[in-house]
Design a protein around this motif. Sequence first.
Motif, PDB file in Angstrom:
ATOM      1  N   MET A 258     -69.550   1.013  18.024  1.00 45.89           N
ATOM      2  CA  MET A 258     -68.710   0.159  17.191  1.00 45.89           C
ATOM      3  C   MET A 258     -69.458  -1.112  16.790  1.00 45.89           C
ATOM      4  O   MET A 258     -70.343  -1.583  17.515  1.00 45.89           O
ATOM      5  CB  MET A 258     -67.432  -0.231  17.947  1.00 45.89           C
ATOM      6  CG  MET A 258     -66.635   0.933  18.471  1.00 45.89           C
ATOM      7  SD  MET A 258     -65.750   1.815  17.179  1.00 45.89           S
ATOM      8  CE  MET A 258     -65.230   3.263  18.104  1.00 45.89           C
ATOM      9  N   ALA A 259     -69.070  -1.663  15.656  1.00 46.28           N
ATOM     10  CA  ALA A 259     -69.642  -2.924  15.172  1.00 46.28           C
ATOM     11  C   ALA A 259     -68.539  -3.980  15.053  1.00 46.28           C
ATOM     12  O   ALA A 259     -67.343  -3.669  15.136  1.00 46.28           O
ATOM     13  CB  ALA A 259     -70.313  -2.706  13.817  1.00 46.28           C
ATOM     14  N   HIS A 260     -68.957  -5.234  14.867  1.00 47.12           N
ATOM     15  CA  HIS A 260     -68.048  -6.352  14.587  1.00 47.12           C
ATOM     16  C   HIS A 260     -67.003  -6.570  15.684  1.00 47.12           C
ATOM     17  O   HIS A 260     -65.882  -7.022  15.410  1.00 47.12           O
ATOM     18  CB  HIS A 260     -67.347  -6.156  13.237  1.00 47.12           C
ATOM     19  CG  HIS A 260     -68.289  -5.936  12.098  1.00 47.12           C
ATOM     20  ND1 HIS A 260     -69.190  -6.888  11.662  1.00 47.12           N
ATOM     21  CD2 HIS A 260     -68.504  -4.844  11.314  1.00 47.12           C
ATOM     22  CE1 HIS A 260     -69.902  -6.409  10.656  1.00 47.12           C
ATOM     23  NE2 HIS A 260     -69.513  -5.165  10.438  1.00 47.12           N
ATOM     24  N   GLY A 261     -67.343  -6.213  16.905  1.00 45.60           N
ATOM     25  CA  GLY A 261     -66.440  -6.470  18.006  1.00 45.60           C
ATOM     26  C   GLY A 261     -65.264  -5.521  18.111  1.00 45.60           C
ATOM     27  O   GLY A 261     -64.370  -5.724  18.946  1.00 45.60           O
ATOM     28  N   ILE A 262     -65.247  -4.480  17.292  1.00 45.93           N
ATOM     29  CA  ILE A 262     -64.164  -3.497  17.355  1.00 45.93           C
ATOM     30  C   ILE A 262     -64.381  -2.614  18.578  1.00 45.93           C
ATOM     31  O   ILE A 262     -65.486  -2.145  18.839  1.00 45.93           O
ATOM     32  CB  ILE A 262     -64.139  -2.625  16.079  1.00 45.93           C
ATOM     33  CG1 ILE A 262     -64.025  -3.499  14.827  1.00 45.93           C
ATOM     34  CG2 ILE A 262     -62.994  -1.621  16.150  1.00 45.93           C
ATOM     35  CD1 ILE A 262     -62.795  -4.365  14.804  1.00 45.93           C
ATOM     36  N   ASP A 263     -63.310  -2.379  19.349  1.00 47.52           N
ATOM     37  CA  ASP A 263     -63.495  -1.620  20.585  1.00 47.52           C
ATOM     38  C   ASP A 263     -63.030  -0.172  20.497  1.00 47.52           C
ATOM     39  O   ASP A 263     -63.239   0.606  21.443  1.00 47.52           O
ATOM     40  CB  ASP A 263     -62.785  -2.317  21.760  1.00 47.52           C
ATOM     41  CG  ASP A 263     -61.280  -2.413  21.556  1.00 47.52           C
ATOM     42  OD1 ASP A 263     -60.785  -1.960  20.506  1.00 47.52           O
ATOM     43  OD2 ASP A 263     -60.609  -2.936  22.459  1.00 47.52           O
ATOM     44  N   SER A 264     -62.397   0.216  19.390  1.00 49.06           N
ATOM     45  CA  SER A 264     -61.971   1.613  19.286  1.00 49.06           C
ATOM     46  C   SER A 264     -61.542   1.935  17.865  1.00 49.06           C
ATOM     47  O   SER A 264     -61.213   1.043  17.076  1.00 49.06           O
ATOM     48  CB  SER A 264     -60.810   1.907  20.243  1.00 49.06           C
ATOM     49  OG  SER A 264     -59.645   1.199  19.840  1.00 49.06           O
TER      50      SER A 264
END
Length: 280
Positions: A258-264
Amino acid sequence: MRVVVEQVDSLDDPRLADYAHQTDVALKKSRGSEHGLYLAESLLVMQRALAAGHRPRSVLALGGSVDDAVAALEAKPGGADVDGPGDVVVPVFSGPGDLLEQLTGYVLHRGLIASMHRPALPTVEALLADARRVVIIENVADPTNVGAIFRSVAAIGADAVLVTDRCSDPFYRRAIRVSMGTVLQVPWGRVGAWPATKELLAASGFHVAALALRDDSVTLRAFAARAPERVALVLGAEGDGLTLEALGAADTIVRIPMAHGIDSLNVAATAAVAMYALAD
């Protein structure tokens, strides 16, 4: 099977009970049907149900959809030409649009709804016998996500879907609608506790790949580069993710970076990405 068009003019008509704001649970327990009923909304979904061999109990239609419903029913193998003492009559109910809107809770326009008999589900062993890719949905409660997963399975490619006991029923109305009827095409069945499920998968030569963000996981790209011949992809519930039992049954934990701090990702999106990565 004989098809008969019947006009209705009262919401109290007992023949319309299948459509009278019935819940999915009530339809599943309907009398006069061995495995319960489900509702197929639109001509396309009804045609997919018929093509899958599901038996219609009745159809509710408006305007030109009456002719469409009759044509679809009569096109079913062994349709309206079958006659004799054992003949089954399938009524196509029609009536004023405002009346049917009150009955169903929404405007049908030129659409239709069919009340269909639920088929008997295949055994897990039968589903695994000739499969190479299966998707296991664990405890996904939202029927929208279940329907979206089935649509991706049908479009991108997996041979079967297995759902746990706490997963939303794929025959629920919203799941069927979101899937565009593909839940009626894709073979599926229910599984029980993980130890027994793992044993069945292992006996059939399946490598269990669980989708989760864990330190001991491998990336989806790395897993796909050397994917085993037979893979079972396991997807978890919204929010909670996979249970410890599911993770413990996995041969490999797989993550989608994942990018930009997205966790799922949404579980349906995860299913589509994973299946595409493993597609031939």
